[in-house]
Design an enzyme around this catalytic site. Structure first.
Site, mmCIF file in Angstrom:
data_model
loop_
_atom_site.group_PDB
_atom_site.id
_atom_site.type_symbol
_atom_site.label_atom_id
_atom_site.label_comp_id
_atom_site.label_asym_id
_atom_site.label_seq_id
_atom_site.Cartn_x
_atom_site.Cartn_y
_atom_site.Cartn_z
ATOM 1 N N PHE A 181 0.815 -1.214 0.000
ATOM 2 C CA PHE A 181 0.000 0.000 0.000
ATOM 3 C C PHE A 181 0.851 1.267 0.000
ATOM 4 C CE2 PHE A 181 0.881 -0.228 4.505
ATOM 5 C CZ PHE A 181 0.741 1.069 5.001
ATOM 6 N N LYS A 182 2.102 1.161 0.442
ATOM 7 C CA LYS A 182 2.966 2.343 0.509
ATOM 8 C C LYS A 182 3.278 2.901 -0.876
ATOM 9 C CE LYS A 182 3.472 1.791 5.029
ATOM 10 N NZ LYS A 182 4.697 1.448 5.715
ATOM 11 N N ASP A 183 3.034 2.118 -1.947
ATOM 12 C CA ASP A 183 3.268 2.615 -3.299
ATOM 13 C C ASP A 183 2.461 3.880 -3.578
ATOM 14 O OD1 ASP A 183 5.121 0.738 -4.353
ATOM 15 O OD2 ASP A 183 3.511 -0.724 -4.607
ATOM 16 N N THR B 84 7.529 0.322 3.670
ATOM 17 C CA THR B 84 7.826 1.689 3.265
ATOM 18 C C THR B 84 9.114 1.753 2.452
ATOM 19 O OG1 THR B 84 6.694 2.687 5.144
ATOM 20 C CG2 THR B 84 8.351 4.020 4.068
#
Length: 424
Positions: free
Chosen positions: A95-97, A128
């Site tokens: 999800f950090k993308d 991250t």
């Protein structure tokens, strides 16, 4: 202060955290027409509300669509009752993308106006680092230094942040994520270092890593509003930037009925919700390593968003936590019951949602955030499920690459010396 200053400075001089104030109101009609809009469309609309005229409409539309060539689909586990928001379809499979690519696009936009190199410092407990490394790799005018706790990230996570080279440098710290985060924070208030280098952060202490994470809550709402039920989000949480982003878009108008803070034995926020007392702790190592944070930076943002009012906080958010044994059992049960493979973090998010539906309110549409592709934790997932899982090609190719990192003790002076040696 301008958005550009907050983006590049990361932390104000008083050692606090930046917040956009006041938060813009998006209006009910925006959310009524959201169903057919892509993540990039939503990102552009919210960015326009936040930036105003600071970036031209054409430039803002271009950079948001460049940042998000992928989607964040909702996958149903139980029709009309429980779904998973898959946030692992970007380049690093986490999800950090979303936040990393948005920050990279913004910094690239602004850096065209200056010849000064920006040095990004980032602490990671797992995902991250990989997202930032891939998001900023070969971005002109930017160097990235990633600090990660030795032995506390998965093998593939480590490969993502140590094998790219170029403008990406990894520092392997003999300590915990909290030690890495403390070093980064100290760097930003070190006057001598800041005179020598132009520093910025890609952690969620930087408000522009956090803001775009709100986009996918809105995208998810657009995919489930057809059921006409109140929507509840369950967010696996470590540093609590992801959850802060959800609360921000809620206060901008997104109709969220309730949030669930789901975590592991690093349970400071669930404990606060229960007791009203916030007690940071030394982080505990678990199999859901990206949530191994004992002193989450974004707690102050969450508290601020709720007016530093515990009763208001508790009314809007429930907390659940699980140990490793419970997490393993949950991963296996979810696989057997729903034929759905999860990483340990996603399993905790689903378990938190199930607990809320059982304990509090079953007449809602629950959405659990799937934060990483299960192949990033391949040995663990295969051991728990007793079955082989495929690794997407963009992750599999890292397996044969050589790790490149600078190993340092968990001491600020050691990092500062190594950083200056590697950069200057």
């Amino acid at each position: 202060m301008s958005a550009q200053e907050a983006l590049f400075h990361s932390l104000p001089a008083d050692k606090g955290l930046y917040m956009p104030t006041p938060l813009p109101e998006l209006g009910a009609s925006f959310f009524e027409d959201i169903a057919g809009q892509s993540l990039a469309d939503i990102g552009f609309a919210i960015s326009k509300a936040l930036f105003g005229d600071e970036i031209s409409t054409a430039e803002l539309e271009e950079l948001t669509h460049h940042a998000f060539p992928f989607d964040t689909p909702v996958v149903e586990l139980e029709t009309g009752k429980m779904s998973v928001l898959e946030l692992f379809h970007g380049p690093s499979l986490a999800f950090k993308d979303v936040g990393a690519r948005y920050m990279a696009a913004l910094m690239s936009h602004y850096s065209r106006r200056t010849d000064k190199e920006v040095n990004i410092l980032v602490a990671t407990s797992g995902d991250t680092g990989g997202a930032v490394a891939m998001g900023f790799h070969n971005v002109p005018g930017v160097r990235v230094s990633i600090l990660y706790p030795s032995g506390r990230v998965s093998d593939l996570q480590e490969k993502q942040l140590t094998t790219l080279g170029g403008n990406i440098q990894a520092f392997e710290v003999d300590g915990s994520f909290d030690d890495c985060q403390a070093i980064v924070k100290q760097a930003f208030v070190d006057a001598d270092l800041n005179d020598a280098l132009s520093l910025s952060s890609a952690n969620s202490i930087n408000i522009f890593r956090l803001i775009p994470q709100g986009f996918y809550y809105v995208r998810a709402y657009g995919q489930v509003r057809q059921y006409g039920k109140p929507v509840v989000f369950s967010t696996p949480s470590g540093n609590f930037g992801n959850l802060s982003a959800g609360v921000m878009v809620q206060q901008m108008g997104l109709p969220v009925a309730h949030f669930i803070a789901a975590t592991n034995l690093n349970k400071v926020v669930p404990s606060y919700i229960q007791s009203g007392t916030y007690l940071p702790m030394s982080s505990v190592a678990t199999i859901s390593n990206a949530m191994d944070v004992g002193s989450p930076s974004n707690f102050v943002r969450l508290a601020h968003l709720y007016g530093d009012d515990h009763e208001r906080f508790k009314a809007n958010m429930s907390g659940y936590f699980y140990d490793d044994e419970q997490t393993r059992a949950g991963m296996k049960r979810i696989y057997n019951q729903y034929d759905y493979v999860t990483c340990p973090h996603t399993a905790i998010g689903i378990m938190g949602l199930e607990a809320y539906l059982s304990d509090k309110d079953s007449n809602v549409m629950g959405v659990a955030l799937a934060t990483a592709h299960p192949s990033k934790f391949k040995p663990l997932v295969e051991e728990v499920l007793g079955t082989e899982i495929d690794v997407p090609e963009r992750l599999a190719i890292l397996g044969n690459r050589s790790k490149q990192s600078i190993r340092i003790p968990a001491e600020y002076d050691a990092f500062k010396e190594s950083l200056l040696t590697s950069v200057l």
